[in-house]
Design an enzyme around this catalytic site. Structure first.
Site, PDB file in Angstrom:
ATOM      1  N   ASP A 172      35.481  49.049  45.885  1.00  0.00           N
ATOM      2  CA  ASP A 172      36.819  48.672  46.342  1.00  0.00           C
ATOM      3  C   ASP A 172      36.861  48.625  47.878  1.00  0.00           C
ATOM      4  O   ASP A 172      35.889  48.202  48.504  1.00  0.00           O
ATOM      5  CB  ASP A 172      37.832  49.678  45.785  1.00  0.00           C
ATOM      6  N   HIS A 194      43.808  50.420  49.027  1.00  0.00           N
ATOM      7  CA  HIS A 194      43.704  50.147  47.598  1.00  0.00           C
ATOM      8  C   HIS A 194      42.698  51.064  46.898  1.00  0.00           C
ATOM      9  O   HIS A 194      42.965  51.627  45.826  1.00  0.00           O
ATOM     10  CB  HIS A 194      43.309  48.675  47.427  1.00  0.00           C
ATOM     11  N   SER A 244      44.888  46.284  38.650  1.00  0.00           N
ATOM     12  CA  SER A 244      44.113  47.201  39.490  1.00  0.00           C
ATOM     13  C   SER A 244      44.462  48.650  39.194  1.00  0.00           C
ATOM     14  O   SER A 244      43.638  49.552  39.380  1.00  0.00           O
ATOM     15  CB  SER A 244      44.382  46.931  40.973  1.00  0.00           C
TER      16      SER A 244
END
Length: 602
Positions: free
Chosen positions: A181, A241, A421
Site C-alpha cells: 500500500d 491509506h 479497500s
C-alpha cells in the site's frame, strides 16, 4: 464397551486470563417438579449440548437433600452405573462438586440422542432435583479499546463479521500480513505490531520521499496538487491509506485506547508501492514477490515473510500475465493473496488485480449488509466483507488508525473511511486468524473455508457478491475442528483433455458417491486450465440431472493466460450423488489449451 474415562476424557482449556467467564451451568437449589420422561426425544436440545452443536461429555446432577446419592459418593456412583445400564451407555461418577452436585462422565463419542437418553433417565428419577450438561464457557469480555463500540463492522449482528466469536480460538499469533500500500505512518495504536517492510517505489516523482527503493516504508504522504495527476483532477490530501488498512487488520487491542484489530496477535509488514498519483505494476509485482519470500534483484532477502498479502489497490483492464505470474508464484509459496474488487460499481472482470486468478477478491457491504453502492461485483468476486458507506452517515464507515496531516505527517488520529479497500483487510485479518488456528492450511483451503462458512448476505446484491458475508467465528471454528464446515470431501479428475481451438465443447466427468442429500449452497468447483487466451473460454458445471451452471463466460477483454480458479456454485437443488461434468468450449480462433484437472469439494 468404551475405554476408561481416564483415557478418553478431553481436557478443555480456555486461555483468557484477563476475561471473566460467564457461568453456564445452573446451580439453582430449588427443587424442580419432576416429570416422568422415558424417551430421550422429550429432552430439549439445549439440555444435551456442551456448546451449540456439540454433545455434552459430562452431566451435573443435583440430588434432593434426602437422597443417599446427595451425601454418598458410592451411592452416586452406583446410580450412575444403573442409569448407564438402562440406556446402554457407560455412565461414570467422577467427583462431587462444591455445591454437593455429582459430576458424571458420558465419554466423548455420544450423539445428542445418546445424551438425551441418559438425561431422560435422571429426570425421571424422583430423587434428582436437576440434571444439566457440563457446558463449555468462553470469554465474553469485549476489548477495552476506547473506540471499539464504534466498530460495528466487527460485532453487529446484522452486517458485522462476527469477529469477537473467533478471538477465543485465534488472534492471529505467529502470522505476518504484508500490507502492500502507501506505507506506514507512525501510530501508537499500531507500533507494537509493525515489523520490517520495504519501500519499492523506484520513481522519485511518485515516491515523494526524495529517493528510490530502500528499507524504510514510512509514508511521507501522497498529497497532490490540482492537475498534477491528470488534467482536470483536483488536488487531494494525503490519504495515509496503508495505515488505515493496517489498523483494521492488526491494531493493538486491549490497550485501553483506540480501535481493535481483527487479527491483533498478528504482525504487519508495511510494503510501500503507492505514492503520489498511485503506483506502477512493476513495483507492485516486485512487492508481491518479496513479501511472499521470493527473490528481487537488488533487494535484501525478506526476514518477515508474509503468509497473507493485502492489496487494497487496483486499476482498469485485464489482469496482465506479469501480475498474474507474481500472484501465482506467491500462492505457490504458501501466501494467501487478498485483493479489493474495486470501487467503480462495475463488474470486477474489468479491474485488476480483483480479476486475477488465485486471489480472494473482496466486495464491500454497508451497515445493512447490502452491497455498498460503490462496490464492484460479478462472478469473480469470492466473498463480501464490511466496507462501510459514509453517504448514509459518517459513523457507517469503517473506523481505523490514521494521521491528521493533510500533506505531511502530523498527529496520529482515527477516521472513518469507506471502500473495498476497507473490506479487503477484514478478509486479510480473517485469513491471519485462520492461518494461526491451523498453520497447515494452503491458500486454496483457506479460501474454501472462508467461502463455505460465510452467511447469506443480509441485504441486496445485484450482479454477484461471492459466497456471502464472511463470518469469522464460523470459519475459525471450522478450521480448528470446533464447528462450521471445512469443505468436506473432495472429488477430482486429473486426466488432461485437449480443448479444440474454436471447436466443440469438451467434457470431463467426476462420479460422486457416498454423499447424502443435496449438494451444498456453496459447492466449490476448482478448475485448472492452460490456455493462451482465456477470454475465448466458456466453462459450465453440469449437474447429474443435466442442469448447467455457468462458471465463466467468454470475454474479448479477458486477454490473460490460463484459468486457475475456484468457483462457488449454489447447487442446493441438486442431488449430490451422481455424475457431474465440467464442460469447456473455446469460442474463438487462434488460441489453444487443455483442461489439466478439476475438482468438486462438498
Amino acid at each position: 464397551m468404551r475405554t476408561s474415562p481416564a483415557l478418553r476424557r478431553k481436557l478443555i482449556s480456555v486461555a483468557a486470563a484477563s476475561a471473566a467467564l460467564l457461568t453456564a451451568a445452573s446451580t439453582a437449589s430449588a427443587v424442580a417438579a419432576q416429570e416422568t420422561v422415558s424417551q430421550g426425544s422429550a429432552v430439549p436440545a439445549a439440555q444435551t449440548e456442551a456448546a451449540p452443536g456439540t454433545p455434552a461429555e459430562r452431566l451435573i446432577v443435583g440430588y434432593k437433600s434426602g437422597a443417599a446419592e446427595a451425601r454418598s459418593n458410592p451411592a452416586a456412583e452406583a446410580d450412575a452405573a444403573a442409569k448407564g445400564e438402562k440406556t446402554g451407555e457407560d455412565v461414570d461418577f467422577q467427583r462431587r462438586l462444591g455445591t454437593g452436585a455429582a459430576l458424571v462422565d458420558l465419554g466423548d463419542d455420544l450423539t445428542k440422542a445418546d445424551v438425551a437418553d441418559v438425561v431422560a433417565q435422571y429426570r425421571a428419577d424422583p430423587q434428582v432435583a436437576y440434571v444439566v450438561p457440563d457446558r463449555l464457557n468462553k470469554p465474553k469480555a469485549d476489548p477495552n479499546d476506547t473506540e471499539y463500540t464504534k466498530q460495528w463492522d466487527l460485532f453487529e449482528s446484522t452486517a458485522g463479521m462476527n469477529v469477537p466469536g473467533a478471538w477465543a480460538t485465534s488472534t492471529g499469533t505467529g502470522v505476518t500480513v504484508a500490507v502492500i500500500d502507501t506505507g506506514y505512518v507512525a501510530h501508537t495504536d499500531l507500533a507494537a505490531n509493525i515489523v520490517g517492510g520495504y519501500d519499492f517505489i523506484a520513481d522519485t516523482a511518485v515516491s515523494v520521499d526524495g529517493d528510490g527503493r530502500d528499507s524504510n516504508p514510512a509514508d511521507p504522504g501522497d498529497y497532490y496538487a490540482a492537475n498534477e495527476c491528470g488534467s482536470g483532477i483536483p488536488a487531494g490530501n494525503s490519504s495515509w491509506h496503508g495505515t488505515h488498512v493496517a489498523g483494521t487488520i492488526a491494531a493493538v487491542t486491549n490497550n485501553n485506547k483506540g480501535v481493535a484489530g481483527i487479527a491483533y496477535g498478528a504482525k504487519i509488514s508495511p510494503v510501500r508501492v503507492l505514492g503520489k498519483c498511485g503506483g506502477y505494476d512493476s513495483d507492485i509485482i516486485d512487492a508481491i514477490t518479496w513479501a511472499s519470500g521470493g527473490t528481487v534483484s537488488g533487494v535484501p532477502a525478506n526476514s518477515n515473510v508474509a503468509k497473507v498479502i493485502n492489496m487494497s489497490l487496483g486499476g482498469d483492464g485485464a489482469c496482465t500475465s506479469a501480475t498474474q505470474s507474481a500472484i501465482t508464484a506467491a500462492v505457490n509459496r504458501g501466501t494467501t493473496v487478498v485483493v479489493a474488487a474495486g470501487n467503480e460499481s462495475d463488474n470486477v472482470a474489468n479491474h485488476s488485480p480483483g480479476n486475477c486468478n488465485n486471489v480472494i477478491s473482496v466486495a464491500a457491504t454497508n451497515r445493512t449488509g447490502a452491497k455498498a453502492s460503490y462496490s464492484n461485483y460479478g462472478s469473480l468476486v469470492d466473498i463480501s466483507a464490511p466496507g462501510g458507506q459514509t453517504s448514509t452517515g459518517t459513523a457507517n464507515g469503517i473506523l481505523s488508525t490514521l494521521n491528521s496531516g493533510t500533506k505531511t505527517p502530523s498527529s496520529e488520529s482515527y477516521a472513518y473511511y469507506q471502500g473495498t479497500s476497507m473490506a479487503t483487510p477484514h478478509i486479510a485479518g480473517l485469513v491471519a486468524l485462520v492461518k494461526s488456528a491451523n498453520s497447515a492450511l494452503t491458500p486454496a483451503q483457506i479460501e474454501t473455508a472462508i467461502k463455505n462458512n460465510a452467511r447469506a448476505l443480509p441485504g441486496a446484491c445485484s450482479g454477484g457478491c461471492g459466497a456471502g458475508l464472511a463470518d469469522a467465528a464460523r470459519t475459525v471454528q471450522a478450521v480448528s475442528g470446533s464447528g462450521g464446515s471445512t469443505g468436506g470431501t473432495t472429488f477430482s479428475n486429473t486426466t488432461a483433455v485437449p480443448i479444440p481451438d474454436n471447436g466443440s465443447a469438451i467434457e470431463s466427468s467426476i462420479a460422486v458417491s457416498g454423499r447424502t442429500g443435496n449438494a451444498p449452497t456453496a459447492l466449490q468447483v476448482g478448475v485448472d486450465i492452460t490456455h493462451t487466451y482465456r477470454g475465448d473460454l466458456v466453462i459450465d458445471l453440469v449437474a447429474p440431472d443435466g442442469t448447467a451452471y455457468r462458471l465463466k463466460a467468454a470475454s474479448s477483454s479477458d486477454s490473460a493466460d490460463n484459468v486457475s480458479a475456484t468457483y462457488s456454485v449454489n447447487a442446493s437443488g441438486e442431488t449430490a450423488n451422481g455424475t457431474w461434468k465440467l464442460r469447456v468450449q473455446d469460442t474463438a480462433a487462434q488460441d489453444t489449451g487443455k483442461l489439466n484437472s478439476w475438482q468438486l469439494t462438498f
